[in-house]
Design a protein around this motif. Sequence first.
Motif, PDB file in Angstrom:
ATOM      1  N   THR A 117     -11.098   3.186   1.100  1.00 52.24           N
ATOM      2  CA  THR A 117     -10.860   1.848   1.619  1.00 52.24           C
ATOM      3  C   THR A 117     -10.660   1.872   3.079  1.00 52.24           C
ATOM      4  O   THR A 117     -10.311   0.805   3.633  1.00 52.24           O
ATOM      5  CB  THR A 117      -9.820   1.024   0.879  1.00 52.24           C
ATOM      6  N   THR A 118     -10.949   2.797   3.842  1.00 51.73           N
ATOM      7  CA  THR A 118     -10.533   3.071   5.124  1.00 51.73           C
ATOM      8  C   THR A 118     -11.765   3.292   6.049  1.00 51.73           C
ATOM      9  O   THR A 118     -11.607   4.359   6.749  1.00 51.73           O
ATOM     10  CB  THR A 118      -9.497   3.917   5.255  1.00 51.73           C
ATOM     11  N   TYR A 119     -12.922   2.536   5.826  1.00 53.78           N
ATOM     12  CA  TYR A 119     -14.262   2.965   6.491  1.00 53.78           C
ATOM     13  C   TYR A 119     -14.091   2.337   8.033  1.00 53.78           C
ATOM     14  O   TYR A 119     -14.729   2.881   8.885  1.00 53.78           O
ATOM     15  CB  TYR A 119     -15.316   2.068   5.691  1.00 53.78           C
ATOM     16  N   ASP A 120     -13.342   1.079   8.219  1.00 48.00           N
ATOM     17  CA  ASP A 120     -13.159   0.696   9.449  1.00 48.00           C
ATOM     18  C   ASP A 120     -11.893   0.088   9.814  1.00 48.00           C
ATOM     19  O   ASP A 120     -10.839   0.495   9.266  1.00 48.00           O
ATOM     20  CB  ASP A 120     -14.310  -0.626   9.455  1.00 48.00           C
TER      21      ASP A 120
ATOM     22  N   GLY B   5     -10.893   6.199  14.632  1.00 45.01           N
ATOM     23  CA  GLY B   5     -10.986   6.306  15.886  1.00 45.01           C
ATOM     24  C   GLY B   5      -9.844   5.524  16.565  1.00 45.01           C
ATOM     25  O   GLY B   5      -9.891   5.295  17.809  1.00 45.01           O
ATOM     26  N   ILE B   6      -8.919   4.868  15.866  1.00 47.39           N
ATOM     27  CA  ILE B   6      -7.788   4.257  16.674  1.00 47.39           C
ATOM     28  C   ILE B   6      -6.924   5.000  17.281  1.00 47.39           C
ATOM     29  O   ILE B   6      -6.289   4.757  18.454  1.00 47.39           O
ATOM     30  CB  ILE B   6      -7.008   3.207  15.532  1.00 47.39           C
ATOM     31  N   VAL B   7      -6.738   6.192  16.791  1.00 47.16           N
ATOM     32  CA  VAL B   7      -5.707   7.320  17.544  1.00 47.16           C
ATOM     33  C   VAL B   7      -6.504   8.243  17.800  1.00 47.16           C
ATOM     34  O   VAL B   7      -7.623   8.881  17.048  1.00 47.16           O
ATOM     35  CB  VAL B   7      -4.422   7.699  16.568  1.00 47.16           C
ATOM     36  N   THR B   8      -6.035   8.967  18.755  1.00 48.44           N
ATOM     37  CA  THR B   8      -6.688  10.415  19.229  1.00 48.44           C
ATOM     38  C   THR B   8      -5.518  11.681  19.111  1.00 48.44           C
ATOM     39  O   THR B   8      -4.430  11.298  19.089  1.00 48.44           O
ATOM     40  CB  THR B   8      -7.313  10.377  20.712  1.00 48.44           C
ATOM     41  N   GLU B   9      -6.048  12.626  19.075  1.00 49.77           N
ATOM     42  CA  GLU B   9      -4.958  13.764  18.666  1.00 49.77           C
ATOM     43  C   GLU B   9      -5.437  15.041  19.782  1.00 49.77           C
ATOM     44  O   GLU B   9      -6.497  14.999  20.146  1.00 49.77           O
ATOM     45  CB  GLU B   9      -5.253  14.328  17.308  1.00 49.77           C
ATOM     46  N   ARG B  10      -4.419  15.237  20.487  1.00 54.34           N
ATOM     47  CA  ARG B  10      -4.633  16.483  21.394  1.00 54.34           C
ATOM     48  C   ARG B  10      -3.477  17.626  21.064  1.00 54.34           C
ATOM     49  O   ARG B  10      -2.327  17.200  20.604  1.00 54.34           O
ATOM     50  CB  ARG B  10      -4.732  16.002  22.923  1.00 54.34           C
ATOM     51  N   ARG B  11      -4.036  18.730  21.343  1.00 56.43           N
ATOM     52  CA  ARG B  11      -3.080  19.727  21.063  1.00 56.43           C
ATOM     53  C   ARG B  11      -2.199  20.159  22.313  1.00 56.43           C
ATOM     54  O   ARG B  11      -2.667  20.102  23.303  1.00 56.43           O
ATOM     55  CB  ARG B  11      -3.789  21.363  20.888  1.00 56.43           C
ATOM     56  N   LEU B  12      -0.970  20.333  22.051  1.00 61.50           N
ATOM     57  CA  LEU B  12       0.029  20.789  23.408  1.00 61.50           C
ATOM     58  C   LEU B  12       0.707  21.880  22.813  1.00 61.50           C
ATOM     59  O   LEU B  12       1.717  21.515  22.176  1.00 61.50           O
ATOM     60  CB  LEU B  12       0.801  19.531  23.680  1.00 61.50           C
ATOM     61  N   GLY B  13       0.665  23.183  23.126  1.00 59.17           N
ATOM     62  CA  GLY B  13       1.287  24.337  22.482  1.00 59.17           C
ATOM     63  C   GLY B  13       0.954  24.325  21.016  1.00 59.17           C
ATOM     64  O   GLY B  13      -0.113  24.138  20.626  1.00 59.17           O
TER      65      GLY B  13
END
Length: 116
Positions: free
Chosen positions: A6-9, A58-66
């Motif tokens: 249910t989380t297509y969009d 696509g509402i949030v992005t993720e990046r690695r920090l350590g």
Amino acid sequence: MARTKTTYDVFSAIGEPKRRALIEKLIVEEMSVNELVNAMQWRQPMVSKHLAVLKDVGIVTERRLGRSRIYQVRPEKLRPIQEWIHQFEKYWGGAMDQLDAYLEDIQRKGDRNDKQ
């Protein structure tokens, strides 16, 4: 029977109050999962589950920090919601004008009653 996703969009994703709460936290500042766990007072699996949905649409992005993963909101991805809501602004504006007129009328009547 298997449950359908249910989380297509974006609309479906923000339908869950916990995801909206995460967005509200992340719009202020980017945070790690652990920071969100502490801020929200939720268990880590719950935070991670909701972040995964927000990330998928696509509402949030993720990046690695350590060793940490840092999340931040992409406000432009919420634009479809703003555009959809925009069609109702004309109605709300008219309704607010009517409310203003109604309140002014009540105040005038109250002023007349006070003078009597």
